[in-house]
Write a protein that holds these residues in place. Sequence first.
Motif, PDB file in Angstrom:
ATOM      1  N   LEU A  20       0.861  -1.176   0.000  1.00 40.06           N
ATOM      2  CA  LEU A  20       0.000   0.000   0.000  1.00 40.06           C
ATOM      3  C   LEU A  20       0.901   1.230   0.000  1.00 40.06           C
ATOM      4  CD1 LEU A  20      -2.643   1.630   0.365  1.00 40.06           C
ATOM      5  CD2 LEU A  20      -2.406   1.272   2.839  1.00 40.06           C
ATOM      6  N   ILE A  21       0.807   2.027  -1.044  1.00 43.72           N
ATOM      7  CA  ILE A  21       1.529   3.302  -1.110  1.00 43.72           C
ATOM      8  C   ILE A  21       0.479   4.396  -0.946  1.00 43.72           C
ATOM      9  CG2 ILE A  21       2.999   4.812  -2.481  1.00 43.72           C
ATOM     10  CD1 ILE A  21       4.420   2.300  -1.658  1.00 43.72           C
ATOM     11  N   TYR A  22       0.370   4.935   0.269  1.00 44.35           N
ATOM     12  CA  TYR A  22      -0.688   5.905   0.529  1.00 44.35           C
ATOM     13  C   TYR A  22      -0.253   7.313   0.137  1.00 44.35           C
ATOM     14  CZ  TYR A  22       1.948   5.680   4.938  1.00 44.35           C
ATOM     15  OH  TYR A  22       2.933   5.617   5.874  1.00 44.35           O
ATOM     16  N   GLY A  23      -1.149   8.280   0.340  1.00 42.75           N
ATOM     17  CA  GLY A  23      -0.921   9.617  -0.202  1.00 42.75           C
ATOM     18  C   GLY A  23       0.059  10.467   0.559  1.00 42.75           C
ATOM     19  N   ILE A  24      -0.056  10.466   1.904  1.00 38.12           N
ATOM     20  CA  ILE A  24       0.823  11.304   2.717  1.00 38.12           C
ATOM     21  C   ILE A  24       0.892  10.713   4.119  1.00 38.12           C
ATOM     22  CG2 ILE A  24      -1.064  12.885   3.321  1.00 38.12           C
ATOM     23  CD1 ILE A  24       0.987  15.172   3.307  1.00 38.12           C
ATOM     24  N   LYS A  25       2.074  10.676   4.667  1.00 34.47           N
ATOM     25  CA  LYS A  25       2.298  10.064   5.980  1.00 34.47           C
ATOM     26  C   LYS A  25       1.609  10.865   7.089  1.00 34.47           C
ATOM     27  CE  LYS A  25       6.485   8.536   6.399  1.00 34.47           C
ATOM     28  NZ  LYS A  25       6.316   7.078   6.263  1.00 34.47           N
ATOM     29  N   GLY A  26       0.966  10.151   8.016  1.00 35.49           N
ATOM     30  CA  GLY A  26       0.396  10.786   9.192  1.00 35.49           C
ATOM     31  C   GLY A  26      -1.011  11.317   9.034  1.00 35.49           C
ATOM     32  N   ASP A  27      -1.551  11.361   7.815  1.00 35.07           N
ATOM     33  CA  ASP A  27      -2.918  11.829   7.593  1.00 35.07           C
ATOM     34  C   ASP A  27      -3.888  10.777   8.134  1.00 35.07           C
ATOM     35  OD1 ASP A  27      -5.456  12.426   6.527  1.00 35.07           O
ATOM     36  OD2 ASP A  27      -4.592  13.323   4.729  1.00 35.07           O
ATOM     37  N   PRO A  28      -4.804  11.156   9.048  1.00 31.66           N
ATOM     38  CA  PRO A  28      -5.731  10.165   9.601  1.00 31.66           C
ATOM     39  C   PRO A  28      -6.525   9.405   8.538  1.00 31.66           C
ATOM     40  CG  PRO A  28      -5.801  12.153  10.915  1.00 31.66           C
ATOM     41  CD  PRO A  28      -4.959  12.471   9.711  1.00 31.66           C
ATOM     42  N   PHE A  29      -6.787  10.047   7.410  1.00 30.93           N
ATOM     43  CA  PHE A  29      -7.485   9.363   6.322  1.00 30.93           C
ATOM     44  C   PHE A  29      -6.702   8.133   5.875  1.00 30.93           C
ATOM     45  CE2 PHE A  29      -8.199   8.536   1.829  1.00 30.93           C
ATOM     46  CZ  PHE A  29      -9.575   8.537   1.720  1.00 30.93           C
ATOM     47  N   TYR A  30      -5.399   8.310   5.678  1.00 35.64           N
ATOM     48  CA  TYR A  30      -4.578   7.195   5.196  1.00 35.64           C
ATOM     49  C   TYR A  30      -4.226   6.219   6.315  1.00 35.64           C
ATOM     50  CZ  TYR A  30      -4.508   9.885   0.958  1.00 35.64           C
ATOM     51  OH  TYR A  30      -4.913  10.575  -0.155  1.00 35.64           O
ATOM     52  N   VAL A  31      -4.169   6.715   7.544  1.00 36.47           N
ATOM     53  CA  VAL A  31      -4.010   5.801   8.685  1.00 36.47           C
ATOM     54  C   VAL A  31      -5.200   4.842   8.723  1.00 36.47           C
ATOM     55  CG1 VAL A  31      -3.930   5.638  11.197  1.00 36.47           C
ATOM     56  CG2 VAL A  31      -2.609   7.420  10.026  1.00 36.47           C
ATOM     57  N   THR A  32      -6.395   5.404   8.524  1.00 32.83           N
ATOM     58  CA  THR A  32      -7.606   4.594   8.534  1.00 32.83           C
ATOM     59  C   THR A  32      -7.670   3.681   7.315  1.00 32.83           C
ATOM     60  OG1 THR A  32      -8.716   6.402   9.713  1.00 32.83           O
ATOM     61  CG2 THR A  32     -10.120   4.695   8.775  1.00 32.83           C
ATOM     62  N   MET A  33      -7.233   4.182   6.168  1.00 27.76           N
ATOM     63  CA  MET A  33      -7.184   3.345   4.971  1.00 27.76           C
ATOM     64  C   MET A  33      -6.276   2.138   5.189  1.00 27.76           C
ATOM     65  SD  MET A  33      -5.855   4.210   1.087  1.00 27.76           S
ATOM     66  CE  MET A  33      -7.229   5.275   0.651  1.00 27.76           C
ATOM     67  N   GLU A  34      -5.113   2.373   5.816  1.00 25.77           N
ATOM     68  CA  GLU A  34      -4.190   1.265   6.067  1.00 25.77           C
ATOM     69  C   GLU A  34      -4.820   0.236   7.008  1.00 25.77           C
ATOM     70  OE1 GLU A  34       0.244   0.369   7.927  1.00 25.77           O
ATOM     71  OE2 GLU A  34      -0.219   2.403   7.223  1.00 25.77           O
ATOM     72  N   LYS A  35      -5.582   0.689   7.991  1.00 25.01           N
ATOM     73  CA  LYS A  35      -6.257  -0.257   8.896  1.00 25.01           C
ATOM     74  C   LYS A  35      -7.193  -1.167   8.110  1.00 25.01           C
ATOM     75  CE  LYS A  35      -6.246   2.606  13.096  1.00 25.01           C
ATOM     76  NZ  LYS A  35      -5.573   1.650  13.988  1.00 25.01           N
ATOM     77  N   GLY A  36      -7.961  -0.586   7.190  1.00 21.32           N
ATOM     78  CA  GLY A  36      -8.872  -1.383   6.377  1.00 21.32           C
ATOM     79  C   GLY A  36      -8.144  -2.334   5.456  1.00 21.32           C
ATOM     80  N   ALA A  37      -7.045  -1.844   4.872  1.00 22.60           N
ATOM     81  CA  ALA A  37      -6.250  -2.690   3.981  1.00 22.60           C
ATOM     82  C   ALA A  37      -5.630  -3.854   4.746  1.00 22.60           C
ATOM     83  CB  ALA A  37      -5.166  -1.851   3.301  1.00 22.60           C
ATOM     84  N   ARG A  38      -5.131  -3.577   5.951  1.00 22.77           N
ATOM     85  CA  ARG A  38      -4.504  -4.639   6.755  1.00 22.77           C
ATOM     86  C   ARG A  38      -5.539  -5.673   7.201  1.00 22.77           C
ATOM     87  NH1 ARG A  38       0.630  -4.292   7.613  1.00 22.77           N
ATOM     88  NH2 ARG A  38       1.709  -2.278   7.453  1.00 22.77           N
ATOM     89  N   ALA A  39      -6.718  -5.206   7.558  1.00 20.89           N
ATOM     90  CA  ALA A  39      -7.768  -6.135   7.967  1.00 20.89           C
ATOM     91  C   ALA A  39      -8.147  -7.054   6.812  1.00 20.89           C
ATOM     92  CB  ALA A  39      -8.983  -5.366   8.470  1.00 20.89           C
ATOM     93  N   LYS A  40      -8.261  -6.505   5.610  1.00 23.90           N
ATOM     94  CA  LYS A  40      -8.589  -7.325   4.438  1.00 23.90           C
ATOM     95  C   LYS A  40      -7.454  -8.294   4.122  1.00 23.90           C
ATOM     96  CE  LYS A  40     -11.620  -7.502   2.163  1.00 23.90           C
ATOM     97  NZ  LYS A  40     -12.740  -8.492   2.062  1.00 23.90           N
ATOM     98  N   ALA A  41      -6.200  -7.833   4.218  1.00 28.77           N
ATOM     99  CA  ALA A  41      -5.063  -8.714   3.959  1.00 28.77           C
ATOM    100  C   ALA A  41      -5.050  -9.876   4.943  1.00 28.77           C
ATOM    101  CB  ALA A  41      -3.758  -7.926   4.035  1.00 28.77           C
ATOM    102  N   GLU A  42      -5.338  -9.576   6.210  1.00 26.13           N
ATOM    103  CA  GLU A  42      -5.381 -10.636   7.220  1.00 26.13           C
ATOM    104  C   GLU A  42      -6.496 -11.635   6.904  1.00 26.13           C
ATOM    105  OE1 GLU A  42      -5.904 -11.124  12.078  1.00 26.13           O
ATOM    106  OE2 GLU A  42      -5.577  -9.146  11.190  1.00 26.13           O
ATOM    107  N   GLU A  43      -7.639 -11.118   6.487  1.00 21.19           N
ATOM    108  CA  GLU A  43      -8.765 -11.987   6.119  1.00 21.19           C
ATOM    109  C   GLU A  43      -8.389 -12.912   4.959  1.00 21.19           C
ATOM    110  OE1 GLU A  43     -12.787 -11.304   3.559  1.00 21.19           O
ATOM    111  OE2 GLU A  43     -12.421  -9.850   5.154  1.00 21.19           O
ATOM    112  N   LEU A  44      -7.638 -12.382   3.997  1.00 21.53           N
ATOM    113  CA  LEU A  44      -7.261 -13.162   2.819  1.00 21.53           C
ATOM    114  C   LEU A  44      -6.049 -14.051   3.072  1.00 21.53           C
ATOM    115  CD1 LEU A  44      -7.650 -10.333   0.138  1.00 21.53           C
ATOM    116  CD2 LEU A  44      -9.200 -12.269   0.499  1.00 21.53           C
TER     117      LEU A  44
END
Length: 325
Positions: free
Chosen positions: A32-56
């Motif tokens: 996951l290459i997000y838009g900008i470090k530390g932005d809560p939007f991308y922090v939250t996006m990474e949480k969703g991406a990690r949860a899906k990766a764990e599920e898969l």
Amino acid sequence: MKKISIALAAALISSTSAMAASLAPADITVALIYGIKGDPFYVTMEKGARAKAEELGIKLVADGPSQWNPQLQTPLIDAMIAKKVNGMVAVPNDPTAMVPVLERAFQSGIAIATADTFVGDGDYKDGTVNFPVSAVSSDNFAGGKVACEALIDAMGGKGSLYILVSTPNVPSDTLRRDGCKAAVDATGGAVKLAGVDYTQSNATNATNLTQAALQRDKEIGAIFGGNLFSAQGAAAATRTANLQGTVKIASFDAPEEAIASLKDGTIDIVIAQQPAEIGAVAVQAVFDSLTGKTDIPAKVAVPFVTITRDNVDTPDAQAAIYKAK
């Protein structure tokens, strides 16, 4: 802009899928290459991406630039190419400048989806860039329009409305801006556009620009902050000018700071994207491509949640707030 031939793109996707199909899920790595470090939007996006990766049952690695800058983001993608990841979810910092490095990634065998923003014109089926498997984002035009319709109602349908977004060329920004403009245009001149300024995702820039705009146009009754930093800066400027509550502000993005400002009356409406869902859907699209599925939607619009002081404490609104950690 160079477009990979349909035949070449199909061959590369087929080759990538064939190689990944021979791997167990635990051997698949998606970046996951997000838009900008530390932005809560991308922090939250990474949480969703990690949860899906764990599920898969796959691995996820993540990185992003310290500023919204394609020159800083490009080497991060090159590093993932060197690590030989199997797939990538990218938030391109520029729709044109990021094409070459993402194309290099694709030609090296990496399956790619974009999230939040896109490359080319965003039409990966028939458009100018066709190698990403899917573009996953909010409906940014609709979000900007809804936010500014609410602001216009709060203004009593008259006065001037000022727009702040981050950049003049990133698709998510321009679509939100244009959705807001459409809401202003629909008033038939009853509400005037006080101007559009670009903050470069910097709250201090937004404060300075808003202070200048408030001095320039005394009729400004509302401000559309097209991202977290724009809304934060606008709110700071209205507080300094003792105009909080008088000048209505909409924030496109729902970090905890925006919710606090909503509750204290500095911000009046918050448009919450669902970044965790965006991240999860994009990871699923990459995984589906890697495992040979062919019915992957080329474009996915994830719905947003409108938060006001009337509904902020409801479960749906609380679930939509971005988390900084």
